[in-house]
Design an enzyme around this catalytic site. Structure first.
Site, PDB file in Angstrom:
ATOM      1  N   LYS A  97      20.325  59.013  56.974  1.00  0.00           N
ATOM      2  CA  LYS A  97      18.943  58.957  56.481  1.00  0.00           C
ATOM      3  C   LYS A  97      17.960  58.840  57.652  1.00  0.00           C
ATOM      4  O   LYS A  97      16.955  59.560  57.698  1.00  0.00           O
ATOM      5  CB  LYS A  97      18.810  57.761  55.533  1.00  0.00           C
ATOM      6  CG  LYS A  97      17.460  57.621  54.880  1.00  0.00           C
ATOM      7  CD  LYS A  97      17.567  57.001  53.514  1.00  0.00           C
ATOM      8  CE  LYS A  97      17.876  55.517  53.551  1.00  0.00           C
ATOM      9  NZ  LYS A  97      16.676  54.700  53.794  1.00  0.00           N
ATOM     10  N   SER A  98      18.255  57.944  58.584  1.00  0.00           N
ATOM     11  CA  SER A  98      17.331  57.746  59.710  1.00  0.00           C
ATOM     12  C   SER A  98      17.132  59.042  60.483  1.00  0.00           C
ATOM     13  O   SER A  98      16.017  59.411  60.847  1.00  0.00           O
ATOM     14  CB  SER A  98      17.896  56.692  60.664  1.00  0.00           C
ATOM     15  OG  SER A  98      17.917  55.448  60.036  1.00  0.00           O
ATOM     16  N   GLY A 132      10.551  52.697  53.577  1.00  0.00           N
ATOM     17  CA  GLY A 132       9.876  51.908  54.610  1.00  0.00           C
ATOM     18  C   GLY A 132       9.894  52.640  55.940  1.00  0.00           C
ATOM     19  O   GLY A 132       8.918  52.621  56.695  1.00  0.00           O
ATOM     20  N   ARG A 146       6.171  45.871  50.700  1.00  0.00           N
ATOM     21  CA  ARG A 146       6.796  45.604  52.004  1.00  0.00           C
ATOM     22  C   ARG A 146       5.753  45.452  53.120  1.00  0.00           C
ATOM     23  O   ARG A 146       4.673  46.031  53.066  1.00  0.00           O
ATOM     24  CB  ARG A 146       7.808  46.706  52.307  1.00  0.00           C
ATOM     25  CG  ARG A 146       8.922  46.656  51.269  1.00  0.00           C
ATOM     26  CD  ARG A 146       9.987  47.660  51.520  1.00  0.00           C
ATOM     27  NE  ARG A 146      10.725  47.376  52.731  1.00  0.00           N
ATOM     28  CZ  ARG A 146      11.631  48.200  53.242  1.00  0.00           C
ATOM     29  NH1 ARG A 146      11.876  49.361  52.658  1.00  0.00           N
ATOM     30  NH2 ARG A 146      12.283  47.881  54.339  1.00  0.00           N
ATOM     31  N   ASP A 160      21.621  47.343  57.555  1.00  0.00           N
ATOM     32  CA  ASP A 160      21.593  47.892  56.193  1.00  0.00           C
ATOM     33  C   ASP A 160      22.905  47.678  55.439  1.00  0.00           C
ATOM     34  O   ASP A 160      23.005  48.008  54.263  1.00  0.00           O
ATOM     35  CB  ASP A 160      21.296  49.399  56.245  1.00  0.00           C
ATOM     36  CG  ASP A 160      19.867  49.671  56.691  1.00  0.00           C
ATOM     37  OD1 ASP A 160      19.009  48.776  56.506  1.00  0.00           O
ATOM     38  OD2 ASP A 160      19.605  50.762  57.220  1.00  0.00           O
ATOM     39  N   ARG A 166      17.263  40.980  50.137  1.00  0.00           N
ATOM     40  CA  ARG A 166      18.703  41.249  49.965  1.00  0.00           C
ATOM     41  C   ARG A 166      19.572  39.999  50.009  1.00  0.00           C
ATOM     42  O   ARG A 166      20.709  40.027  49.536  1.00  0.00           O
ATOM     43  CB  ARG A 166      19.180  42.272  51.003  1.00  0.00           C
ATOM     44  CG  ARG A 166      18.700  43.663  50.641  1.00  0.00           C
ATOM     45  CD  ARG A 166      19.243  44.727  51.549  1.00  0.00           C
ATOM     46  NE  ARG A 166      18.867  46.035  51.015  1.00  0.00           N
ATOM     47  CZ  ARG A 166      18.781  47.150  51.744  1.00  0.00           C
ATOM     48  NH1 ARG A 166      19.053  47.119  53.036  1.00  0.00           N
ATOM     49  NH2 ARG A 166      18.439  48.277  51.175  1.00  0.00           N
ATOM     50  N   ARG A 191      21.102  49.883  47.873  1.00  0.00           N
ATOM     51  CA  ARG A 191      22.311  49.352  48.526  1.00  0.00           C
ATOM     52  C   ARG A 191      22.903  48.183  47.736  1.00  0.00           C
ATOM     53  O   ARG A 191      24.109  47.946  47.786  1.00  0.00           O
ATOM     54  CB  ARG A 191      21.998  48.964  49.964  1.00  0.00           C
ATOM     55  CG  ARG A 191      21.510  50.158  50.799  1.00  0.00           C
ATOM     56  CD  ARG A 191      21.679  49.950  52.278  1.00  0.00           C
ATOM     57  NE  ARG A 191      20.830  50.856  53.041  1.00  0.00           N
ATOM     58  CZ  ARG A 191      21.119  52.133  53.309  1.00  0.00           C
ATOM     59  NH1 ARG A 191      22.240  52.672  52.859  1.00  0.00           N
ATOM     60  NH2 ARG A 191      20.279  52.878  54.017  1.00  0.00           N
TER      61      ARG A 191
END
Ligand code: S3P
Length: 756
Positions: A343-344, A416, A444, A637, A668, A709
Site C-alpha cells: 500500500k505504501s 492517513g 485522525r 501496522d 488499535r 487490520r
C-alpha cells in the site's frame, strides 16, 4: 362546490391510515397519473380527485382506477382539496394557477412535479402577489426524478417512484407542516425525499437531465439529416440505441423545459461545447494524450457512478453496507499465495509518477480503496492515468509543476498516508486545495504535518483539534528547514520531503527511530537525490523527477496476517511469494522469530531498489516475549495480528512504546483489547501498549470499528478459537486487502462474508 359537481367513480378507498383527506391531481399525464395511482394504491389520501383538460384522458383515468373522482372543472377539483398537485407542462403552470388562485381552501397545500423549479416559483410569486396571504396555499415545489419516454394516463404506473428520489425545494417562508405532508405522500409511494434550494436544483438538473436530453435529440436529428441516414440507422446498434433512448421523449414537454430553465442549461451547454471543441482539436491534431485523459477520467467516473451519487470517493468499491465476516473455528493454512501489492509503495508510485517527466509504468499496484483514492485525486489534478488493470498502471507524468487545480475537494477515503503525503506535496502548488476523508480519517491528527509545514511557509487550516478537512493555500513560497520529528512517523517524514521538492534550499528530517523509507528509495529511483546521514534524510528543492518502471512487491503488512495464521495453526505450511522485505518493514518477522516462529526466507532479490523474497512459514508453538521497542516502528501496522499471535503463545507478551497505535485507523490498543474480551481473552491495557497472557479463544462477536487490520486479525484468531467468530464493520478491509476473503479461503480458513 358540492360533491354533486364531481363525477363519482369507484368510491375512495382511503382509510384512517390515509395521510390526508383529499388530493387533487391536475393533469393526468404519466407523472400526474402515476402519482395519483400510487397514492390511491398506497392509501396516501382518503380520495383522489383528478382533472385533465382532455376529457378522454380524464375518463380513462377514472376507468383505469387511477383516480377516485373526475372533477368537471379545474376549480371544482381544487375547491375541497387538502393537497393540490400540479402535474401540467411547466409552461402551462402560470395559466392554470391564474384560474385557481382564489379557490384554495384554508390550509391547503400546493405542490407540483415539474422538472424546473425556478420558473414554478416565479409563476407562484406572480400569480399570488395580489391574493391575501391568509388565502394563499402553502407552496412546496417538488420534482420526482422518475419517468419514462411513454406519456399519457394509460402509461400511469403506481410503482414508478419506488426507490426513486423526489426533490422538494421548499421556500424559506413555508411552514414545515406542509413540507412534512408532501414528503409523507411521496414516501408512501416508495420514494426517497431530498431537499434542495431552487437554484441548485435547476443547475443540477440542467447538467444531469436537461443537457443529456438535448444531446440525444440533437444527435438523432443530425444523423437523420445526413444524406445516407437510412444506412446509418440500419447499422446503428446497441450503443446508439442506449445513448439516444431519451430522444423519444415528449418534444413539447422538453422544449418547455429548456425554455423554462434556460440560464442553467446554457451554462452547462457552453461548458460542454468548450470540452467538445477540445476533443475535436485532439482528434484533428492526433493528440492521443488528451483523448486518453478525457476517456480515462470519464470511465473511472462512470464505473463508479453510484459512488458519485452518494458523495463517496468514486474510484472505490467502498460501500456503506455493513460487511460481516463469519468464521468457523479451526481450519488449515497451506499452499502458495501472493498477497496484494504494498500500500505504501502504491500510493507513492502514483504521486511520484505524476510529478515525473515522462511515462511511468507500474506493476503490482494495489487496487485497494486507499491507493485508488490517491490515483483518482491525481486524475482530478489533470494527470492522465491508464488502468489499473490487474495491477498495471501507466502514468503520464506532468512534471513537478504541472498539476492543475482539482475541481473540488480531494476525497482520500480512509487513508492517513494519502492525506499526510498530499499535504506536503500540495503545500507547494500554485493553487488552493482541500483534503477530506471518511469518518475514521476525519478523526485522525493532522497537526503533526500541518505544524512543520507552516514552519516551512505553508498556509494550512485544519478543523478543530487539528483534524481533517485540511485546507491548503496555494502560491506560498516554501523554504527548506531541518525538522526533528517528535514521533517515529514515515508519513510525517515523507510529507516534509515532498514539500521539500518545492522549497528553497535543503529540507532535512531526523527521525527518533527508523521508519519506512519508501519515499527516499523511490525518489532516488526517479533520479531525485535524497541523502541519508545517520538518522537524517535530506534533499534539495527545485529538481525534477524522471519517469521510471516500478514493480510493487507484495505488502508485508498484508502477508503478516498469513505469517501469524500459519504460525498458530498446527500442521500449517504456507509460502508467500515476492514479499517486500525492506529492512524498515520487517519487524513482524523479527518479532515472530523472537517468539519462536518458523519463517524461512528464500529467493531474495532486489527489485527497483526494494528487497523482496519468498517466505515459508510453518506452525510452531510460540512463546510470549517483551517486544523490543526498536521493533515497534518496523511493525507498526502489524500489531493487531501480532496480538493474536501473543494470545496463542505460551506465557506473557508485553508491548510498550507503542502509543502511536492509538491514532491509527482506530485506537488499535483499546479496540483490540475490547475485541479480545469479546472472544473470551482478558488483557491488560497500558497507555503505550498492552500485556497479553497466552490463553484460549472462546469465540464471540467482535466490532472492528471499521478498521481493516482489526477485522483481518480476528479472522486469523478463528484458526485457534473454540467457537465461531463474527466480525462486524469489515467493509474497510477493501482499503488495503481487497482479496483477503478469497486468499483466506484458498489457504483453508473457514470464512464467509455477508453484506447487510
Ligand atoms: C505509512 C506509515 C505508517 C503506517 C501507515 C503507512 C506510510 O504510518 O502506519 O500504514 O506509508 O508512510 P505513520 O507514519 O503514522 O507511522
Amino acid at each position: 362546490m358540492s360533491d354533486s359537481s364531481l363525477f363519482v367513480g369507484k368510491k375512495g378507498v382511503g382509510s384512517e391510515n390515509s395521510i390526508t383527506d383529499t388530493v387533487a391531481v391536475i393533469g393526468l399525464g404519466l407523472i400526474g397519473g402515476s402519482f395519483a395511482k400510487a397514492l390511491k394504491e398506497n392509501d396516501g389520501a382518503r380520495r383522489i380527485v383528478g382533472f385533465d383538460r382532455n376529457p378522454n384522458e380524464l375518463q380513462a383515468g377514472l376507468s383505469l382506477g387511477v383516480i377516485d373522482e373526475a372533477a368537471d372543472s379545474l376549480v371544482s377539483a381544487v375547491k375541497n382539496a387538502d393537497v393540490v398537485v400540479l402535474a401540467v407542462p411547466v409552461r402551462a403552470v402560470e395559466a392554470v394557477l391564474d384560474e385557481i388562485k382564489t379557490e384554495f381552501k384554508p390550509g391547503a397545500v400546493l405542490t407540483d412535479v415539474g422538472s424546473v423549479k425556478g420558473s414554478f416559483v416565479k409563476a407562484v410569486e406572480r400569480v399570488f402577489s395580489d391574493v391575501e396571504l391568509s388565502a394563499r396555499p402553502a407552496v412546496i415545489p417538488g420534482h420526482p426524478i422518475a419517468g419514462s419516454e411513454k406519456s399519457g394516463v394509460s402509461a400511469a404506473n403506481s410503482s414508478l417512484f419506488v426507490n426513486h428520489k423526489v426533490i422538494l425545494t421548499p421556500l424559506p417562508q413555508m411552514g414545515c407542516e406542509a413540507l412534512k405532508l408532501v414528503s409523507a405522500l411521496w414516501v408512501r409511494c416508495g420514494a426517497t425525499v431530498l431537499e434542495m434550494g431552487v437554484d441548485h436544483h435547476d443547475d443540477v438538473l440542467a447538467a444531469t437531465s436537461h443537457l443529456p436530453h438535448l444531446i440525444a435529440f440533437s444527435l438523432v436529428d443530425t444523423l437523420a439529416g445526413e444524406g445516407d441516414s437510412k444506412e446509418i440507422f440500419k447499422y446503428a446498434a446497441g450503443g446508439f440505441r442506449d445513448f439516444t433512448r431519451i430522444a423519444s421523449s415528449d418534444p413539447v414537454m422538453w422544449s418547455d423545459i429548456f425554455l423554462s430553465n434556460s440560464a442553467s442549461t446554457l451554462k452547462v451547454l457552453d461548458h460542454f461545447a468548450d470540452d467538445l471543441a477540445i476533443l475535436r482539436e485532439a482528434i484533428a491534431t492526433q493528440d492521443s494524450k488528451t483523448l486518453l485523459g478525457v476517456f480515462t477520467r470519464a470511465k473511472a467516473a462512470r464505473d463508479h457512478f453510484s459512488k458519485i451519487l452518494s458523495g463517496q470517493a468514486y474510484t472505490t468499491i467502498m460501500n456503506s453496507k455493513n460487511v460481516i465476516f463469519k468464521l468457523k473455528p479451526g481450519g488449515d493454512v497451506n499452499g502458495v499465495i501472493r498477497v496484494a501489492g504494498d500500500k505504501s509503495m502504491s500510493h507513492r508510485s502514483i504521486m511520484l509518477g505524476s510529478l515525473a517527466d515522462g511515462v511511468t509504468e507500474v506493476e503490482g499496484f494495489l487496487e485497494g480503496e486507499d491507493s485508488l483514492a490517491t490515483l483518482q485525486a491525481f486524475r482530478d489534478m489533470g494527470v492522465v492515468i491508464e488502468g489499473p488493470d490487474e495491477g498495471r498502471v501507466k502514468i503520464y507524468g506532468v512534471g513537478v509543476n504541472g498539476l492543475k487545480q482539482p475541481p473540488g475537494p480531494l476525497y482520500l477515503g480512509n487513508s492517513g498516508t494519502a492525506m499526510r503525503l498530499f499535504a506536503g506535496l500540495l503545500a507547494g502548488q500554485a493553487f488552493d486545495t482541500e483534503l477530506t476523508g471518511d469518518e475514521s480519517l476525519s478523526k485522525r491528527p493532522m497537526e503533526r504535518v500541518a505544524a512543520p509545514l507552516r514552519e516551512m511557509g505553508a498556509v494550512i487550516e485544519t478543523a478543530e483539534h487539528g483534524r481533517p478537512p485540511m485546507k491548503i493555500k496555494g502560491n506560498c513560497r516554501l523554504k527548506g528547514m531541518h525538522y526533528d520529528m517528535p514521533m517515529a512517523s514515515a508519513q510525517v517524514k515523507s510529507c516534509l520531503l515532498l514539500a521539500g521538492l518545492y522549497a528553497d534550499g535543503e529540507t532535512s528530517v531526523t527521525e527518533p527511530a527508523p521508519t519506512r523509507d519508501h519515499t527516499e528509495r523511490m525518489l532516488n529511483g526517479f533520479g531525485y537525490p535524497v541523502n541519508r546521514a545517520g538518522d537524517t534524510a535530506s534533499l534539495i528543492g527545485g529538481g525534477s523527477l524522471t519517469a521510471t518502471k516500478i514493480d510493487v512487491p507484495a505488502d508485508i503488512s498484508s502477508a503478516a496476517f498469513f505469517l501469524v495464521a500459519a504460525s498458530i495453526t498446527p500442521g500449517a505450511n504456507l509460502t508467500l511469494k515476492h514479499v517486500g522485505m525492506n529492512p524498515t518493514r520487517v519487524g513482524v518477522i523479527n518479532i515472530l522469530r523472537a517468539m519462536g516462529g518458523d519463517i524461512e526466507v528464500s529467493n531474495e532479490s532486489v527489485v527497483g531498489g526494494e528487497p523482496v523474497a519468498d517466505l515459508t512459514v510453518r506452525y510452531s508453538q510460540l512463546k510470549g516475549i517483551n517486544i523490543p521497542e526498536d521493533q515497534v516502528p518496523l511493525a507498526i501496522d502489524e500489531f493487531p495480528v501480532l496480538f493474536i499471535a501473543a494470545v496463542c503463545a505460551e506465557g506473557k507478551t508485553v508491548l510498550t512504546g507503542a502509543e502511536e497505535l492509538r491514532v491509527k485507523e482506530s485506537d488499535r490498543i483499546q479496540v483490540m483489547a475490547d475485541g479480545l474480551k469479546a472472544v473470551g481473552v482478558d488483557t491488560q491495557v497500558t497507555p503505550d501498549g498492552i500485556e497479553i497472557n497466552g490463553s484460549e479463544i472462546a469465540g464471540g462477536v467482535v466490532d472492528s470499528h471499521g478498521d481493516h487490520r482489526i477485522a483481518m486479525a480476528f479472522a486469523v484468531a478463528s484458526l485457534r478459537s473454540k467457537g465461531e467468530i463474527t466480525i462486524n464493520d469489515c467493509a474497510n478491509v477493501a482499503t488495503s486487502f481487497p482479496n483477503f476473503e478469497a486468499l483466506a479461503k484458498q489457504v483453508g480458513m473457514q470464512i464467509s462474508v455477508e453484506h447487510e
